[in-house]
Motif scaffolding. Structure first.
Motif, PDB file in Angstrom:
ATOM      1  N   THR A 168     -24.283  54.395 -22.061  1.00  0.00           N
ATOM      2  CA  THR A 168     -24.756  53.385 -21.032  1.00  0.00           C
ATOM      3  C   THR A 168     -23.527  52.040 -20.874  1.00  0.00           C
ATOM      4  O   THR A 168     -22.968  51.950 -19.866  1.00  0.00           O
ATOM      5  N   ALA A 186     -28.039  46.837 -17.584  1.00  0.00           N
ATOM      6  CA  ALA A 186     -28.643  47.403 -18.787  1.00  0.00           C
ATOM      7  C   ALA A 186     -27.905  46.665 -19.934  1.00  0.00           C
ATOM      8  O   ALA A 186     -28.596  46.449 -20.916  1.00  0.00           O
ATOM      9  N   TYR A 214     -26.022  49.922 -14.869  1.00  0.00           N
ATOM     10  CA  TYR A 214     -25.617  50.230 -16.165  1.00  0.00           C
ATOM     11  C   TYR A 214     -25.221  48.755 -16.708  1.00  0.00           C
ATOM     12  O   TYR A 214     -25.410  48.546 -17.974  1.00  0.00           O
ATOM     13  N   THR A 230     -31.257  53.945 -20.506  1.00  0.00           N
ATOM     14  CA  THR A 230     -31.330  53.791 -19.098  1.00  0.00           C
ATOM     15  C   THR A 230     -31.691  55.086 -18.533  1.00  0.00           C
ATOM     16  O   THR A 230     -31.304  56.252 -18.905  1.00  0.00           O
ATOM     17  N   CYS A 277     -29.808  58.026 -20.317  1.00  0.00           N
ATOM     18  CA  CYS A 277     -28.479  57.760 -21.330  1.00  0.00           C
ATOM     19  C   CYS A 277     -28.925  56.918 -22.454  1.00  0.00           C
ATOM     20  O   CYS A 277     -29.628  56.144 -22.233  1.00  0.00           O
ATOM     21  N   LYS A 280     -27.653  54.267 -25.567  1.00  0.00           N
ATOM     22  CA  LYS A 280     -26.936  53.074 -25.364  1.00  0.00           C
ATOM     23  C   LYS A 280     -25.529  52.931 -25.205  1.00  0.00           C
ATOM     24  O   LYS A 280     -24.898  52.354 -24.787  1.00  0.00           O
TER      25      LYS A 280
END
Length: 239
Positions: free
Chosen positions: A162, A74, A71, A82, A157, A159
């Motif tokens: 995440t 990301a 995460y 994600t 998930c 943004k």
């Protein structure tokens, strides 16, 4: 929309190459990162030989810490969605679009791939199904949110969630706890049907004895977290 698939890996030398190859073939538009959590087998050698994109953690963090690293990756690279996908071959990338669709549409902040909606494919053992049903009922009591496959590691998930998980994520057996945290903090959680396969090789880290420990530990953790969140929310309202 930039999509990142996070694949946690611990001693998956028998499976990880096949998982990555199938993901590349099925979803070429999605990026991925394998998070190698100090595997003691030949997982790193396999990842190198396959030319995989991977993070090699310097210390073993467990499944929660490994996923949280994904995460963080990301967030740092600006991904919009994600997806968690296990490295043991149980999760079929053919269902990736179905899992991310409600998130892309803005209907959900977390969408879970559930094997128990249509009850097709591998349904796991009887005792594990009993435990999953119990945790599902407990989560429903604690949050009002009904999720059938609370231990599924196949989930997408958005943004905002995440970014939240990059900051704070449950460590030991995080799937049910992540659902509880998300719902308590006002995120929308739901699930879509997927078909899962049995582990393709290697050995699961959760045996019968650990399953009992898992049930007790996670149940207590969910209850304690909900009580603490309720007290925190009450203090916030009083202030």
């Amino acid at each position: 929309m930039k999509i990142l698939v996070i694949i946690p890996c611990y001693n998956e030398s028998e499976n990880i190459a096949k998982v990555v190859r199938r993901l590349r073939e099925t979803c070429p538009a999605a990026d991925y990162v394998v998070v190698n959590d100090c595997s003691t087998d030949k997982s790193v050698q396999v990842l190198k030989a396959e030319g995989c994109n991977y993070l090699d953690l310097p210390v073993n963090l467990g499944i929660g810490g490994g996923v949280q690293c994904g995460y963080r990756y990301a967030v740092e690279h600006g991904y919009d969605v994600t997806v968690q996908m296990d490295g043991d071959g149980q999760h079929d990338p053919a269902y990736l679009q179905a899992v991310i669709a409600p998130v892309l549409a803005g209907h959900l902040d977390m969408c879970i791939g559930s094997r128990f909606i249509t009850k097709e494919g591998f349904q796991t053992s009887f005792m594990r199904r009993v435990g999953i049903r119990f945790l599902s009922s407990l989560l429903h009591v604690l949050t009002g949110c009904k999720v059938l496959d609370v231990t599924s590691g196949y989930r997408a998930c958005g943004k905002a969630l995440t970014a939240r998980f990059a900051q704070c994520y449950a460590q030991d057996y995080p799937e049910p706890e992540a659902i509880l945290r998300a719902v308590c903090e006002g995120y929308k959680v739901g699930e879509v049907p997927v078909v899962m396969a049995e582990r393709q090789g290697g050995k699961s880290s959760i045996n019968a004895l650990k399953s009992v420990y898992y049930m007790v530990k996670v149940s207590l953790s969910l209850v304690i977290y909900r009580l603490c969140f309720t007290k925190k929310d009450k203090r916030r309202n009083e202030a």
